[in-house]
Structures are given as structure tokens and as C-alpha cells.
Design a protein around this motif. Structure first.
Motif, mmCIF file in Angstrom:
data_model
loop_
_atom_site.group_PDB
_atom_site.id
_atom_site.type_symbol
_atom_site.label_atom_id
_atom_site.label_comp_id
_atom_site.label_asym_id
_atom_site.label_seq_id
_atom_site.Cartn_x
_atom_site.Cartn_y
_atom_site.Cartn_z
ATOM 1 N N ARG A 154 0.842 -1.194 0.000
ATOM 2 C CA ARG A 154 0.000 0.000 0.000
ATOM 3 C C ARG A 154 0.880 1.246 0.000
ATOM 4 O O ARG A 154 1.896 1.299 0.696
ATOM 5 C CB ARG A 154 -0.949 0.000 1.194
ATOM 6 C CG ARG A 154 -2.111 -0.975 1.002
ATOM 7 C CD ARG A 154 -3.061 -1.005 2.152
ATOM 8 N NE ARG A 154 -4.221 -1.835 1.824
ATOM 9 C CZ ARG A 154 -5.164 -2.190 2.692
ATOM 10 N NH1 ARG A 154 -5.095 -1.765 3.947
ATOM 11 N NH2 ARG A 154 -6.172 -2.936 2.302
ATOM 12 N N TYR A 185 -6.463 -2.664 8.019
ATOM 13 C CA TYR A 185 -7.748 -2.619 7.319
ATOM 14 C C TYR A 185 -7.672 -3.486 6.059
ATOM 15 O O TYR A 185 -6.786 -3.299 5.221
ATOM 16 C CB TYR A 185 -8.109 -1.188 6.953
ATOM 17 C CG TYR A 185 -8.516 -0.358 8.146
ATOM 18 C CD1 TYR A 185 -9.849 -0.236 8.521
ATOM 19 C CD2 TYR A 185 -7.560 0.291 8.925
ATOM 20 C CE1 TYR A 185 -10.222 0.510 9.627
ATOM 21 C CE2 TYR A 185 -7.918 1.038 10.038
ATOM 22 C CZ TYR A 185 -9.254 1.143 10.374
ATOM 23 O OH TYR A 185 -9.611 1.883 11.495
ATOM 24 N N ASP A 187 -9.571 -3.470 3.451
ATOM 25 C CA ASP A 187 -9.917 -2.773 2.217
ATOM 26 C C ASP A 187 -9.515 -1.307 2.307
ATOM 27 O O ASP A 187 -9.354 -0.744 3.390
ATOM 28 C CB ASP A 187 -11.414 -2.896 1.921
ATOM 29 C CG ASP A 187 -12.274 -2.347 3.066
ATOM 30 O OD1 ASP A 187 -11.696 -1.868 4.065
ATOM 31 O OD2 ASP A 187 -13.512 -2.387 2.951
ATOM 32 N N ASP A 238 -3.386 0.369 -3.539
ATOM 33 C CA ASP A 238 -3.204 -1.003 -3.057
ATOM 34 C C ASP A 238 -2.797 -1.846 -4.258
ATOM 35 O O ASP A 238 -3.568 -1.974 -5.221
ATOM 36 C CB ASP A 238 -4.497 -1.528 -2.431
ATOM 37 C CG ASP A 238 -4.278 -2.844 -1.697
ATOM 38 O OD1 ASP A 238 -3.118 -3.325 -1.681
ATOM 39 O OD2 ASP A 238 -5.239 -3.398 -1.156
ATOM 40 N N ARG A 247 -5.401 -0.903 -7.247
ATOM 41 C CA ARG A 247 -6.630 -0.319 -6.712
ATOM 42 C C ARG A 247 -6.266 1.001 -6.042
ATOM 43 O O ARG A 247 -5.254 1.080 -5.332
ATOM 44 C CB ARG A 247 -7.288 -1.275 -5.724
ATOM 45 C CG ARG A 247 -7.745 -2.584 -6.357
ATOM 46 C CD ARG A 247 -8.575 -3.400 -5.375
ATOM 47 N NE ARG A 247 -7.751 -3.976 -4.329
ATOM 48 C CZ ARG A 247 -7.237 -5.208 -4.375
ATOM 49 N NH1 ARG A 247 -7.463 -5.970 -5.435
ATOM 50 N NH2 ARG A 247 -6.520 -5.678 -3.385
ATOM 51 N N THR A 288 -13.397 2.245 -4.152
ATOM 52 C CA THR A 288 -12.146 1.787 -4.739
ATOM 53 C C THR A 288 -12.297 1.637 -6.246
ATOM 54 O O THR A 288 -13.286 1.089 -6.723
ATOM 55 C CB THR A 288 -11.724 0.448 -4.119
ATOM 56 O OG1 THR A 288 -11.603 0.596 -2.706
ATOM 57 C CG2 THR A 288 -10.395 -0.008 -4.689
ATOM 58 N N THR A 290 -10.298 0.307 -9.832
ATOM 59 C CA THR A 290 -9.266 -0.631 -10.256
ATOM 60 C C THR A 290 -8.806 -0.301 -11.667
ATOM 61 O O THR A 290 -9.623 -0.034 -12.554
ATOM 62 C CB THR A 290 -9.793 -2.075 -10.198
ATOM 63 O OG1 THR A 290 -10.267 -2.350 -8.874
ATOM 64 C CG2 THR A 290 -8.692 -3.065 -10.546
#
Length: 363
Positions: A154, A185, A187, A238, A247, A288, A290
Motif C-alpha cells: 500500500r 484494514y 480494504d 493497493d 486499486r 475503490t 481498479t
């Protein structure tokens, strides 16, 4: 410069001796210790000052003697000025030592705050560069950080409203929150909501005790400068280890650029979120998004100090255009080129902090 000072003493002494009696060049000898003080320490300055006094004495002996009123006045005046020059050089040396100590502590604190990104993290190759708007500073209001999770990496790149050293506190707040919670976390929306809550709490704390005291006439200017809401624009990414996608959540930040051999693509979020620190004004729903990110692809994440840098004619820095010409370079070489090119475009001085991070997915 010390050699030049010694040469001046010799030249002035010889020329004064061979000059007509009504021409006196001896007082010019004071130039020698003055020049030495600009580049050398107190001891060298004092030694040159003594040699200049010796040269003035030689001139007196070669002319009408050192006991005349004129020569005694010259010696006294040069001695007084020499003592003043050496004293000022001692004070300057003390100030330089104190400044070096303060700078050493400041650099250590800045390295702790904005830790350098590792060159390799998981299947990613990273490179970063930071350009602070404040003179003598290494960090300011821009920030970046990376953290490993059980499934990937991340990244956080952000920009505190404002610039320079006064924004360090808000940057430290967000960096600390990200490093503590990036792996907790599962997500990105949960992480983004946590960071927003932390920033809202931090910005709401009273700061009167930390504000510098201002003169009454400066209060209006300070209020105008500090007016408006405080916030932090940021982009969260991410990047899973086992995949070919990235993401991200964009919180009012300039969109990253995807660099591929066939061109450059802007990863513009379809549902951007407001900057961090504004979540207490209205509920925020983080979504989020992608994008493809295959082996060999590279991402450039940057702050607005890069694209808002202006040249002498007021033109913004053409980031995408400069990137297109450097597609085949490694992340480190690419950032080194952008670093130099950006400073050249802005005339050597940026009006705002600027940060850039390049992420390449390795095969």
C-alpha cells in the motif's frame, strides 16, 4: 583566498616603499584580513592581520620611521580595525557551529518523518524524490509512505494545504496514522475513512500554544494567510502481489500517470473523494477503483507542486510531455532527470513543495 591576502600584503608594501613620499598605500593593507575573514577561520584571520601590521611597520621603517604621528595613527587605526574583524569572525564561527548543530538535528528529524522508500518492496521497484520549497529544508507539506500487507503493498502520497515547514505537523499526523493502520484494514475504503477521521481530529485540536507570537500589525496578514479550511489531498494505492491491477482511492489529489511503452494514461478516478480532513462537513463514501497494472508497467504519483511549477513566462511544467521522452529509463534515472528538468524549468526555485514517486511492477 589566504594566498591572495598574503600576495596583497607583499604587493602593497613594496609599492608603497617605492612610491613618491606623498603617496601612502599602507592603509590598504587592511583589505588582506578582511578578505581572509570571508573564507578562513579566526586564527587565519588573526595571522593575516598581524602580517598586515608587520607590513605597515616595514613601510614606516623604510620611509620616515615608525614614530611619526602619521604612521602611529595608521598603525593604531589598522590595529583597531583588525581587532574588530577578528572579533566579528569569532562570532561568525560560533554562529556557524550552532547552525550546523541545528541543521543536523533538523535533518535527522526530517529523515524520521519522511522515511526514504525502499528500492525494492515485494514485486515492486520504487524510486522517490522530494523538493522542498523552503530553503535549507528537506521536507515540507508533501508526503509519501509505503507499507506491506499480507497480500501486497500500500502506498500513500499526499499534499498538506500550504507549503514548507509550517505544514510539517499535519504531514506527520497523516504519516503516523497510515503507518499504524495500513496493514490493519482489509480494504482501502476502511483505511481511507480511518485516515480522514484522524486528520479531522488532528486539525480540530487547538493550536494557539504552537502559533508564533505576532506583532499587532501582522495579525490581519496572518489571518488572511491562514484563512480557509485545512485539509490534505491524498491518493491511496493497493497493489496486490499476485495480480496485474492496482486499486486506488483519490482524495482530491492529482491523478497518477500509468507509463507503458505504448503511451501514458491518466488514472482519473470516476468517483473521487474529497480531501482528507473534510469528512466532518459531510459523510463521505469511499469507492475503490481498479486499473490495469501489468509487469513492466510503471506508475508516477506526484503532487501538484510538480505540475504547477512555472517558468519565467508563466508556463506550467509539461509533465506528460517530458515523461513521453524518457519512457525507457529506470525509475531512479527517470526521477533524477525529472528532478533536474523541473528545477531548470522553475529557474532553480520552486514556489511549492513537490514530490514524485515511481512504482514499477517487476516481471
Amino acid at each position: 583566498m589566504t594566498a591572495l591576502s598574503l600576495a596583497l600584503i607583499v604587493v602593497i608594501t613594496v609599492v608603497d616603499i617605492v612610491s613618491p613620499p606623498d603617496i601612502h598605500l599602507g592603509p590598504l593593507l587592511i583589505v588582506a584580513p578582511a578578505l581572509t575573514a570571508s573564507v578562513a577561520g579566526p586564527r587565519a584571520t588573526a595571522a593575516v592581520a598581524l602580517l598586515a601590521l608587520a607590513g605597515l611597520t616595514v613601510i614606516g621603517l623604510a620611509r620616515d620611521g615608525v614614530t611619526t604621528a602619521n604612521h602611529e595613527t595608521q598603525l593604531g587605526a589598522q590595529l583597531a580595525v583588525s581587532v574588530l574583524i577578528v572579533g566579528l569572525r569569532v562570532l561568525r564561527a560560533r554562529h556557524e557551529r550552532e547552525l550546523a548543530q541545528v541543521r543536523s538535528v533538523s535533518e535527522a528529524a526530517q529523515r524520521v518523518l519522511l522515511r526514504p522508500l525502499p528500492e525494492r518492496i515485494g514485486p515492486l521497484h520504487l524510486a522517490s524524490v522530494y523538493l522542498a520549497a523552503e530553503a535549507e529544508a528537506q521536507v515540507g507539506g508533501d508526503l509519501y509512505a509505503a507499507a506491506r500487507t499480507t497480500t501486497g503493498t500500500r502506498l500513500l502520497v499526499g499534499d498538506v494545504r500550504g507549503k514548507g515547514l509550517p505544514s510539517l505537523g499535519d504531514a506527520a499526523l497523516l504519516l503516523g496514522a497510515f503507518r499504524a493502520a495500513a496493514h490493519l484494514y482489509p480494504d482501502l475504503p476502511g483505511l481511507a475513512a480511518y485516515l480522514d477521521g484522524t486528520v479531522c481530529w488532528g486539525l480540530a485540536q487547538p493550536a494557539e500554544q504552537s502559533r508564533p507570537q505576532r506583532a499587532p500589525g501582522e495579525e490581519a496578514d496572518a489571518a488572511a494567510e491562514d484563512g480557509g479550511e485545512s485539509f490534505i489531498t491524498a491518493v491511496l494505492l493497493d497493489i496486490p502481489d499476485d495480480g496485474s491491477a492496482v486499486r486506488l482511492i483519490d482524495c482530491g489529489h492529482p491523478p497518477p500517470l500509468l507509463l507503458r511503452p505504448d503511451g501514458i494514461t491518466t488514472l482519473a478516478a470516476r468517483h473521487p473523494a474529497p480531501p482528507l480532513g473534510l469528512g466532518d462537513l459531510a459523510p463521505v463514501r469511499y469507492e475503490t477503483e481498479t486499473f490495469p497494472f501489468h509487469p513492466g508497467d510503471r506508475l508516477l504519483i506526484y503532487t501538484d507542486g510538480v505540475i504547477e511549477a512555472r517558468d519565467a513566462h508563466g508556463h506550467f511544467y509539461p509533465l506528460a510531455e517530458r515523461l513521453a521522452a524518457r519512457q525507457g529509463e529506470s525509475p531512479a534515472v527517470l526521477l533524477n532527470h525529472l528532478h533536474r528538468d523541473l528545477l531548470a524549468h522553475a529557474g532553480g526555485r520552486l514556489g511549492d513543495d513537490a514530490a514524485m514517486v515511481v512504482v514499477e511492477r517487476l516481471p
